[in-house]
Design a protein around this motif. Structure first.
Motif, PDB file in Angstrom:
ATOM      1  N   GLY A 238     -62.199  62.944  -0.229  1.00  0.00           N
ATOM      2  CA  GLY A 238     -62.414  61.694  -0.946  1.00  0.00           C
ATOM      3  C   GLY A 238     -63.433  60.802  -0.268  1.00  0.00           C
ATOM      4  O   GLY A 238     -64.282  60.188  -0.932  1.00  0.00           O
ATOM      5  N   LEU A 239     -63.376  60.728   1.070  1.00  0.00           N
ATOM      6  CA  LEU A 239     -64.352  59.919   1.798  1.00  0.00           C
ATOM      7  C   LEU A 239     -65.756  60.483   1.654  1.00  0.00           C
ATOM      8  O   LEU A 239     -66.738  59.732   1.547  1.00  0.00           O
ATOM      9  N   ALA A 240     -65.884  61.804   1.641  1.00  0.00           N
ATOM     10  CA  ALA A 240     -67.199  62.429   1.487  1.00  0.00           C
ATOM     11  C   ALA A 240     -67.804  62.090   0.127  1.00  0.00           C
ATOM     12  O   ALA A 240     -68.985  61.713   0.030  1.00  0.00           O
ATOM     13  N   VAL A 241     -67.008  62.212  -0.928  1.00  0.00           N
ATOM     14  CA  VAL A 241     -67.509  61.902  -2.276  1.00  0.00           C
ATOM     15  C   VAL A 241     -67.813  60.412  -2.388  1.00  0.00           C
ATOM     16  O   VAL A 241     -68.828  60.011  -2.986  1.00  0.00           O
ATOM     17  N   ALA A 242     -66.952  59.564  -1.790  1.00  0.00           N
ATOM     18  CA  ALA A 242     -67.204  58.118  -1.824  1.00  0.00           C
ATOM     19  C   ALA A 242     -68.498  57.773  -1.099  1.00  0.00           C
ATOM     20  O   ALA A 242     -69.293  56.945  -1.570  1.00  0.00           O
ATOM     21  N   GLY A 243     -68.730  58.401   0.064  1.00  0.00           N
ATOM     22  CA  GLY A 243     -69.959  58.138   0.799  1.00  0.00           C
ATOM     23  C   GLY A 243     -71.190  58.580   0.022  1.00  0.00           C
ATOM     24  O   GLY A 243     -72.194  57.854  -0.041  1.00  0.00           O
ATOM     25  N   ALA A 244     -71.119  59.771  -0.594  1.00  0.00           N
ATOM     26  CA  ALA A 244     -72.255  60.257  -1.382  1.00  0.00           C
ATOM     27  C   ALA A 244     -72.491  59.379  -2.605  1.00  0.00           C
ATOM     28  O   ALA A 244     -73.638  59.120  -2.993  1.00  0.00           O
ATOM     29  N   SER A 245     -71.411  58.892  -3.216  1.00  0.00           N
ATOM     30  CA  SER A 245     -71.549  58.008  -4.375  1.00  0.00           C
ATOM     31  C   SER A 245     -72.187  56.688  -3.972  1.00  0.00           C
ATOM     32  O   SER A 245     -73.064  56.155  -4.674  1.00  0.00           O
ATOM     33  N   ALA A 246     -71.751  56.136  -2.819  1.00  0.00           N
ATOM     34  CA  ALA A 246     -72.342  54.891  -2.338  1.00  0.00           C
ATOM     35  C   ALA A 246     -73.828  55.076  -2.032  1.00  0.00           C
ATOM     36  O   ALA A 246     -74.652  54.204  -2.341  1.00  0.00           O
ATOM     37  N   LEU A 247     -74.171  56.204  -1.462  1.00  0.00           N
ATOM     38  CA  LEU A 247     -75.579  56.493  -1.161  1.00  0.00           C
ATOM     39  C   LEU A 247     -76.401  56.530  -2.446  1.00  0.00           C
ATOM     40  O   LEU A 247     -77.484  55.925  -2.529  1.00  0.00           O
ATOM     41  N   TRP A 248     -75.895  57.237  -3.455  1.00  0.00           N
ATOM     42  CA  TRP A 248     -76.610  57.339  -4.728  1.00  0.00           C
ATOM     43  C   TRP A 248     -76.773  55.966  -5.378  1.00  0.00           C
ATOM     44  O   TRP A 248     -77.848  55.632  -5.892  1.00  0.00           O
TER      45      TRP A 248
ATOM     46  N   ILE B 125     -80.689  50.562   6.462  1.00  0.00           N
ATOM     47  CA  ILE B 125     -80.632  51.884   7.093  1.00  0.00           C
ATOM     48  C   ILE B 125     -79.215  52.204   7.549  1.00  0.00           C
ATOM     49  O   ILE B 125     -78.697  53.294   7.307  1.00  0.00           O
ATOM     50  N   ALA B 126     -78.566  51.240   8.213  1.00  0.00           N
ATOM     51  CA  ALA B 126     -77.236  51.489   8.760  1.00  0.00           C
ATOM     52  C   ALA B 126     -76.241  51.857   7.662  1.00  0.00           C
ATOM     53  O   ALA B 126     -75.388  52.730   7.851  1.00  0.00           O
ATOM     54  N   ALA B 127     -76.338  51.189   6.508  1.00  0.00           N
ATOM     55  CA  ALA B 127     -75.407  51.492   5.414  1.00  0.00           C
ATOM     56  C   ALA B 127     -75.565  52.926   4.939  1.00  0.00           C
ATOM     57  O   ALA B 127     -74.584  53.619   4.641  1.00  0.00           O
ATOM     58  N   ARG B 128     -76.793  53.408   4.876  1.00  0.00           N
ATOM     59  CA  ARG B 128     -77.031  54.778   4.429  1.00  0.00           C
ATOM     60  C   ARG B 128     -76.584  55.798   5.483  1.00  0.00           C
ATOM     61  O   ARG B 128     -76.076  56.874   5.145  1.00  0.00           O
ATOM     62  N   VAL B 129     -76.774  55.470   6.764  1.00  0.00           N
ATOM     63  CA  VAL B 129     -76.302  56.363   7.820  1.00  0.00           C
ATOM     64  C   VAL B 129     -74.776  56.477   7.774  1.00  0.00           C
ATOM     65  O   VAL B 129     -74.210  57.564   7.915  1.00  0.00           O
ATOM     66  N   LEU B 130     -74.093  55.347   7.559  1.00  0.00           N
ATOM     67  CA  LEU B 130     -72.631  55.379   7.453  1.00  0.00           C
ATOM     68  C   LEU B 130     -72.182  56.184   6.244  1.00  0.00           C
ATOM     69  O   LEU B 130     -71.204  56.941   6.311  1.00  0.00           O
ATOM     70  N   ALA B 131     -72.889  56.033   5.126  1.00  0.00           N
ATOM     71  CA  ALA B 131     -72.533  56.801   3.924  1.00  0.00           C
ATOM     72  C   ALA B 131     -72.702  58.290   4.166  1.00  0.00           C
ATOM     73  O   ALA B 131     -71.834  59.103   3.816  1.00  0.00           O
ATOM     74  N   LEU B 132     -73.801  58.665   4.800  1.00  0.00           N
ATOM     75  CA  LEU B 132     -74.005  60.080   5.119  1.00  0.00           C
ATOM     76  C   LEU B 132     -73.031  60.557   6.190  1.00  0.00           C
ATOM     77  O   LEU B 132     -72.665  61.733   6.224  1.00  0.00           O
ATOM     78  N   GLY B 133     -72.593  59.638   7.056  1.00  0.00           N
ATOM     79  CA  GLY B 133     -71.579  59.990   8.033  1.00  0.00           C
ATOM     80  C   GLY B 133     -70.271  60.388   7.367  1.00  0.00           C
ATOM     81  O   GLY B 133     -69.601  61.326   7.799  1.00  0.00           O
ATOM     82  N   ALA B 134     -69.908  59.675   6.302  1.00  0.00           N
ATOM     83  CA  ALA B 134     -68.695  60.032   5.566  1.00  0.00           C
ATOM     84  C   ALA B 134     -68.828  61.416   4.945  1.00  0.00           C
ATOM     85  O   ALA B 134     -67.870  62.197   4.904  1.00  0.00           O
ATOM     86  N   VAL B 135     -70.028  61.733   4.467  1.00  0.00           N
ATOM     87  CA  VAL B 135     -70.269  63.081   3.921  1.00  0.00           C
ATOM     88  C   VAL B 135     -70.153  64.122   5.031  1.00  0.00           C
ATOM     89  O   VAL B 135     -69.490  65.153   4.889  1.00  0.00           O
ATOM     90  N   ASN B 136     -70.785  63.857   6.168  1.00  0.00           N
ATOM     91  CA  ASN B 136     -70.734  64.779   7.299  1.00  0.00           C
ATOM     92  C   ASN B 136     -69.326  64.929   7.857  1.00  0.00           C
ATOM     93  O   ASN B 136     -68.968  65.977   8.410  1.00  0.00           O
ATOM     94  N   GLY B 137     -68.504  63.895   7.687  1.00  0.00           N
ATOM     95  CA  GLY B 137     -67.127  63.962   8.170  1.00  0.00           C
ATOM     96  C   GLY B 137     -66.343  65.089   7.531  1.00  0.00           C
ATOM     97  O   GLY B 137     -65.427  65.646   8.151  1.00  0.00           O
ATOM     98  N   ALA B 138     -66.681  65.451   6.285  1.00  0.00           N
ATOM     99  CA  ALA B 138     -65.993  66.572   5.639  1.00  0.00           C
ATOM    100  C   ALA B 138     -66.244  67.877   6.392  1.00  0.00           C
ATOM    101  O   ALA B 138     -65.355  68.728   6.499  1.00  0.00           O
ATOM    102  N   VAL B 139     -67.461  68.046   6.914  1.00  0.00           N
ATOM    103  CA  VAL B 139     -67.776  69.256   7.684  1.00  0.00           C
ATOM    104  C   VAL B 139     -66.984  69.267   8.985  1.00  0.00           C
ATOM    105  O   VAL B 139     -66.412  70.292   9.380  1.00  0.00           O
ATOM    106  N   MET B 140     -66.941  68.113   9.672  1.00  0.00           N
ATOM    107  CA  MET B 140     -66.180  68.027  10.916  1.00  0.00           C
ATOM    108  C   MET B 140     -64.694  68.303  10.669  1.00  0.00           C
ATOM    109  O   MET B 140     -64.027  68.984  11.461  1.00  0.00           O
ATOM    110  N   LEU B 141     -64.168  67.775   9.577  1.00  0.00           N
ATOM    111  CA  LEU B 141     -62.751  67.972   9.262  1.00  0.00           C
ATOM    112  C   LEU B 141     -62.462  69.428   8.908  1.00  0.00           C
ATOM    113  O   LEU B 141     -61.412  69.971   9.263  1.00  0.00           O
TER     114      LEU B 141
END
Length: 405
Positions: A381-391, A221-237
């Motif tokens: 780049g972090l957002a795409v990397a997080g989404a790729s890791a999630l997939w 679970i934690a790994a997926r939350v972190l991956a989605l966090g990287a995706v959400n980071g693009a919105v914050m940025l």
């Protein structure tokens, strides 16, 4: 569109959508002006306000997790929702009445951040109510409810723009937000389903705090939350960079920032409502990856296109990508803890915490090394990397029920 009809005709879903819309209006009334209030009205300096934001981020995560777990332990969600709204109303009433730096800090560092767990609690209610409808409609239902937040936020921003242009002072926003909060209390008190008298089954989890936390922090679970966090980071940025990128360009002003943000948020609403038409044609993880790519491209291009008329062409991919990455993770995170809707909602707070950290890292490294262009590129780049890791994690999991499809 079936999900819209389901939300309109189901009392619990209709309440969830209305509460989220009012919550969006409350944050649209308050959030854009908090920093200005802190510095210009209450006399905090930049360091003081930074400390308030740091404490608020931690309180928000702790509050969401604690209250989410408590709601699951007892399956008494209505009192938890009322308690959360009580924190919100007390914070807004305190600063509205006393108008002192201490009241501002207490409200915005502790009481209001703790009340943000309401977001997860309302989506826990929506998830439980959606269980009474066909499973294939659930993602669409969540998209409709989430669209209410954007709708409420967008609706009040021009109202305040006109009010301030007519001479209203910043001090009116907190009493106005208090009025919205009191409306939400009245709605929950009158219309939130009574515990034990719902058309769905909501069994107490019986888990102690430690066991519930261990369940939430399981590596899967934690790994997926972190991956989605990287995706959400693009919105914050994006929120941090769009104003900085535009206002430093000759011929651009704060009005351009407001217009750009307003167009993106306004377009997100119909696109979120249209999401049910594409759901089911691809996996949820695949659509999140697509959204991260589109949104990342929009984010990375803002600093480069800001001086040109092409900037306005970015509003459509920004809204399209945002509709995907702001909506789909809600049901995804809930499915990670399928029989714990409160804790599943609390995962949204952990995702936001991870997103804040990702955005801060991209901003700090990028601006230190080269400027806003690099910061935006790193965040994308972090957002795409997080989404790729999630997939990839979902693909490797392989078994039904181990990871959301």
């Amino acid at each position: 569109m079936t999900p819209i009809r389901l939300v309109r005709h189901d009392p619990a879903l209709r309440l969830a959508a209305l509460l989220i819309t009012l919550y969006g209006a409350l944050l649209g009334t308050l959030a854009p002006y908090v920093s200005t209030l802190a510095v210009e009205v209450f006399g905090l300096d930049d360091a003081d306000f930074g400390a308030v934001l740091a404490v608020a981020s931690g309180v928000s995560a702790v509050g969401a997790i604690g209250l989410g777990i408590r709601a699951d332990q007892s399956a008494r969600r209505r009192p938890v929702a009322l308690f959360t709204l009580g924190l919100m109303v007390c914070g807004l009433a305190l600063v509205s009445a006393l108008r002192s730096p201490l009241s501002f800090v207490l409200a915005h560092a502790v009481l209001l951040p703790a009340s943000t767990s309401l977001f997860g609690q309302v989506f826990a209610l929506a998830r439980l109510a959606a269980a009474c409808h066909p499973p294939q409609a659930r993602d669409g239902i969540m998209a409709v409810v989430r669209a209410g937040f954007a709708l409420g936020f967008v609706a009040v921003v021009p109202v305040w723009s006109v009010a301030f242009g007519s001479g209203a002072g910043l001090g009116v926003v907190q009493p106005a937000a208090l009025a919205v909060g009191l409306c939400m209390v009245a709605l929950v008190e009158r219309h939130w389903p009574r515990d034990g008298a719902t058309p769905w089954v909501d069994r107490p989890s019986g888990l102690r705090l430690g066991a519930a936390l261990a369940e939430m922090l399981h590596p899967r679970i934690a790994a997926r939350v972190l991956a989605l966090g990287a995706v959400n980071g693009a919105v914050m940025l994006y929120i941090a960079l769009v104003g900085l990128s535009l206002t430093q360009i000759a011929g651009r002003s704060a009005a351009d920032v407001a217009l750009y943000v307003g167009i993106v948020a306004g377009l997100e609403v119909p696109l979120m409502l249209a999401l049910p038409r594409i759901m089911g044609r691809a996996s949820r993880g695949g659509l999140i990856w697509l959204g991260a790519c589109v949104y990342g491209a929009h984010l990375a291009a803002i600093p480069w296109l800001a001086p040109t008329g092409w900037l306005w062409a970015l509003t459509l991919p920004g809204a399209a990508g945002g509709a995907l990455i702001l909506t789909l993770p809600i049901a995804y995170l809930q499915d990670l803890l399928g029989d714990r809707p409160g804790a599943g909602g609390a995962l949204m707070a952990l995702q936001k915490l991870a997103g804040d950290a990702s955005a801060a890292l991209s901003f700090s490294v990028g601006t230190w090394a080269a400027g806003y262009g690099l910061a935006a590129g790193l965040g994308a780049g972090l957002a795409v990397a997080g989404a790729s890791a999630l997939w990839l994690m979902d693909r490797r999991a392989g078994r039904a029920g181990l990871a959301p499809a």
